[in-house]
Design a protein around this motif. Structure first.
Motif, short mmCIF file in Angstrom:
data_model
loop_
_atom_site.label_atom_id
_atom_site.label_comp_id
_atom_site.label_asym_id
_atom_site.label_seq_id
_atom_site.Cartn_x
_atom_site.Cartn_y
_atom_site.Cartn_z
N HIS A 143 46.37 34.63 34.66
CA HIS A 143 46.69 35.66 33.67
C HIS A 143 46.60 35.14 32.24
CE1 HIS A 143 47.43 37.97 37.06
NE2 HIS A 143 48.73 37.98 37.12
N GLU A 144 46.21 33.88 32.08
CA GLU A 144 45.97 33.33 30.74
C GLU A 144 44.48 33.32 30.40
OE1 GLU A 144 49.77 30.24 30.70
OE2 GLU A 144 47.75 29.48 31.05
N LEU A 145 43.66 33.76 31.34
CA LEU A 145 42.21 33.75 31.14
C LEU A 145 41.64 35.16 31.23
CD1 LEU A 145 41.20 30.71 33.40
CD2 LEU A 145 41.55 30.70 30.92
N ALA A 146 40.48 35.33 30.69
CA ALA A 146 39.70 36.55 30.85
C ALA A 146 38.24 36.14 30.88
CB ALA A 146 39.98 37.54 29.71
N HIS A 147 37.35 37.06 31.23
CA HIS A 147 35.93 36.77 31.07
C HIS A 147 35.33 37.76 30.10
CE1 HIS A 147 36.04 39.65 34.47
NE2 HIS A 147 34.85 40.04 34.05
N ASN A 148 34.15 37.48 29.65
CA ASN A 148 33.61 38.18 28.48
C ASN A 148 33.45 39.68 28.67
OD1 ASN A 148 31.42 37.23 30.29
ND2 ASN A 148 30.13 38.40 28.89
N GLU A 149 33.40 40.17 29.89
CA GLU A 149 33.27 41.60 30.10
C GLU A 149 34.48 42.37 29.59
OE1 GLU A 149 32.24 42.57 34.07
OE2 GLU A 149 30.46 41.31 34.09
N HIS A 150 35.61 41.67 29.43
CA HIS A 150 36.81 42.31 28.91
C HIS A 150 36.83 42.35 27.38
CE1 HIS A 150 38.31 42.53 32.86
NE2 HIS A 150 38.67 41.27 32.99
N GLN A 175 45.17 42.28 34.34
CA GLN A 175 45.19 41.24 35.35
C GLN A 175 46.28 41.49 36.39
OE1 GLN A 175 42.96 39.05 35.69
NE2 GLN A 175 42.46 37.88 33.87
N VAL A 176 47.48 41.84 35.93
CA VAL A 176 48.58 42.08 36.86
C VAL A 176 48.25 43.27 37.76
CG1 VAL A 176 50.98 42.84 37.03
CG2 VAL A 176 50.37 41.00 35.47
N ALA A 177 47.67 44.32 37.18
CA ALA A 177 47.29 45.48 37.98
C ALA A 177 46.24 45.10 39.02
CB ALA A 177 46.76 46.59 37.07
N GLU A 178 45.24 44.31 38.62
CA GLU A 178 44.21 43.88 39.55
C GLU A 178 44.77 43.00 40.67
OE1 GLU A 178 40.34 44.12 39.51
OE2 GLU A 178 41.40 45.96 39.03
N CYS A 179 45.80 42.23 40.35
CA CYS A 179 46.37 41.27 41.30
C CYS A 179 47.66 41.78 41.94
CB CYS A 179 46.66 39.94 40.59
SG CYS A 179 45.18 39.11 39.97
N GLY A 245 51.73 50.16 32.09
CA GLY A 245 50.80 50.72 33.06
C GLY A 245 51.54 50.97 34.37
N ASP A 246 50.96 51.81 35.21
CA ASP A 246 51.63 52.24 36.42
C ASP A 246 52.10 51.09 37.29
OD1 ASP A 246 51.20 54.80 35.63
OD2 ASP A 246 49.90 55.37 37.29
N LYS A 247 51.24 50.12 37.54
CA LYS A 247 51.59 49.07 38.50
C LYS A 247 52.64 48.12 37.95
CE LYS A 247 47.22 49.42 40.96
NZ LYS A 247 45.99 48.76 41.45
N VAL A 248 52.63 47.88 36.65
CA VAL A 248 53.67 47.06 36.04
C VAL A 248 55.02 47.76 36.13
CG1 VAL A 248 54.48 46.06 33.86
CG2 VAL A 248 52.08 45.82 34.53
#
Length: 562
Positions: A143-150, A175-179, A245-248
């Protein structure tokens, strides 16, 4: 589980585990995952988990796994030096297919963030290979990283130029929602971990908590549900800063308690799923009633409201009974309420209690509108429901679960307070629209639609927008406008005064109430992708409703039949 709450065994199996209340189903049926997830349950199957995590077939639907690796290698030139080196190491390990004896945390996390391996498959492998403490560290690092598409790049030279890592917490909510499923797995594993592992994992979480962004705070409080102080701080930050967000919010509602739960639900209506509702009931018992009542009050329609009502009906206390009784005027929920009081007649409120219907007395226009929608409801049930049942694959029970037996069942009348807030924003509302809000209300209306070739028959939906959501819809609508629309309508209509009252295709197309002057109830149908044009003269609101119902009967729903 509290004695004031009536449970079924199926419902018990969906509750998230805590160390004090372990649910054996949490790590199996409750996670609704495949063999890889089951292999992560002690005793671990590390080999099976590794094969799932490194499964290259997941790229087959796109250009293939080799393309994905080349994109990482290609993108390294754009990354910061340390991130470039890390991305190249991750690509090389993924390409090789080798299973290291000892996992490199940074490389494993990089593979997940670069989408070479899916996080929901990587986490069971990490648990199997390195244990729960290592896996928690990896999740925090992820959750401290991202990739360029973001990231949005203004430099067109960077477009389609590979994939690379960026060090940032700006995308923690995503990230939290995805995970979310991985955090649920971690919660289940920590609930049954031995004391030494649990203490070590808690120390990792405690060290990270203060500096963590709000979504990660929520995730940590979720996997350590006994740390109520963490949940309180995360909920307070979520309400103050947003970033949920909903999942959080779901995570926080299961751990933060009733007072925070009410406020979170008010801010993020409709976010609660079955497992969250049942875990809340398991944790708070009958004390969960205020949160469930708040969820009903802020639901986005009666189908959603009915889900919350079913969970409130699990509570057999006077408080819960009075909260349910207050909804007796709601046709969609009334059968459930009557069944509740048949089972618990001793909880029936006195006539002077809070059981007054929520639908106010009808004036002439309101009576006419009620008749119009009741007639449509009868026609739909007599003509369209049998047609649905004749379609292969549909059973009446399935239609009931979908909410497709009653076309108006999701519509719910709007109170005077909500109407007053809307009028404070847009000025006095036309009388016919006010009457519509009071006796028909807002929510989703079902309309028959011809089936596409080869597709199952099903209704389409139109959404009458709740007054609380109209300002947001208006902001979306005005963002779609551009200078051409204003120029075409100069001196004829002020486009920004028009108010969305119904949305179609999300918030891309709207039915607008003109509101050019007091009492102006003309309706315009507007599409965001039309070329700028002068608005037509519109039609009166009640006439629009009649045309909409007539078009539905012809299976030519909005916009085709109007």
């Amino acid at each position: 589980m509290a004695g004031d709450v009536v449970w079924t065994e199926e419902q018990r199996g969906k509750v998230y585990s805590t160390r004090a209340r372990v649910n054996p189903d949490h790590l199996t049926e409750g996670l609704d995952r495949g063999p890889c997830w089951l292999a992560a349950v002690p005793p671990f199957d590390a080999a099976g988990c590794f094969a799932e995590a490194r499964d290259k077939s997941r790229h087959d639907m796109d250009e293939g796994w080799e393309y994905a690796v080349r994109q990482v290698e290609k993108g390294a030139r754009h990354a910061a030096p340390s991130m470039a080196a890390l991305g190249l190491r991750a690509a090389a390990l993924y390409r090789s297919g080798e299973r290291p004896d000892v996992l490199d945390l940074e490389v494993e996390v990089a593979m997940a963030e670069l989408q070479l391996q899916a996080s929901w498959d990587a986490v069971p492998f990490w648990l199997a290979a390195e244990g729960v403490v290592w896996t928690l560290r990896a999740m925090l690092r992820l959750h401290e990283l991202a990739h360029n598409e973001h990231e949005v790049h203004e430099d067109p030279r960077l477009e389609w130029s590979g994939t690379w890592l960026i060090e940032t917490t700006a995308h923690a909510s995503f990230q939290v929602a995805e995970c979310e499923s991985s955090w649920r797995l971690l919660r289940g594993v920590l609930a049954v971990a031995d004391g030494a592992d649990h203490r070590a994992a808690r120390a990792v979480a405690e060290a990270a908590f203060d500096a963590a962004p709000v979504p990660v705070k929520a995730a940590l409080s979720f996997v350590f549900p006994d740390e109520r102080e963490w949940a309180d701080r995360a909920a307070e930050d979520c309400l103050a800063q947003g970033g949920g967000g909903d999942k959080v919010v779901r995570m926080l509602v299961t751990t933060a308690g009733v007072d925070w739960g009410e406020r979170l639900v008010e801010q993020q209506p409709g976010c609660l799923d079955e497992a969250t509702l049942l875990t809340l009931l398991a944790q708070e018992g009958a004390g969960a009633a205020p949160v469930l009542d708040a969820a009903m009050r802020h639901a986005r329609g009666n189908n959603e409201r009915l889900v919350f009502a079913r969970h409130l009906a699990m509570i057999r206390t006077q408080d819960a009974a009075e909260r349910l009784a207050a909804w007796r005027g709601n046709r969609r929920i009334a059968p459930l309420i009557e069944d509740y009081f048949r089972q618990a007649p001793h909880l029936e409120p006195s006539p002077s209690g809070a059981s007054e219907p929520r639908i106010p007395a009808e004036d002439a226009t309101a009576a006419a509108l009620t008749g119009l929608f009741e007639e449509y409801r009868t026609w739909y049930r007599e003509h369209w429901v049998p047609k649905l049942l004749d379609d292969p694959g549909w059973e009446e029970e399935e239609l009931d679960e979908e909410g497709w037996l009653d076309p108006t069942g999701d519509l719910s009348p709007v109170g005077e307070d909500d109407i007053a807030v809307l009028e404070a924003r847009f000025g006095p509302l036309p009388a016919d629209y006010r009457a519509f809000l009071r006796v028909i209300g807002t929510g989703t209306l079902l309309q028959p639609m011809e089936a596409m070739p080869g597709a199952a028959l099903e209704p389409t939906t139109q959404n009458f927008i709740h007054p609380a959501d109209i300002p947001g819809a208006h902001a979306v609508y005005t963002r779609w406008l551009h200078d051409g629309w204003h120029e075409e309508n100069a001196g004829v209509a002020d486009m920004t005064r028009m108010m969305p009252v119904m949305g179609h295709d999300g918030y891309a197309n709207f039915v607008l109430l003109s509101l050019q002057h007091e009492g102006d109830d003309r309706v315009h149908v507007w599409y965001h992708d039309e070329e700028p044009d002068r608005m037509d003269d519109g039609i009166p609101f009640v006439e629009f409703l009649h045309r909409m119902i007539d078009s539905a009967r012809r299976e030519k729903p909005f916009p085709g039949g109007i």
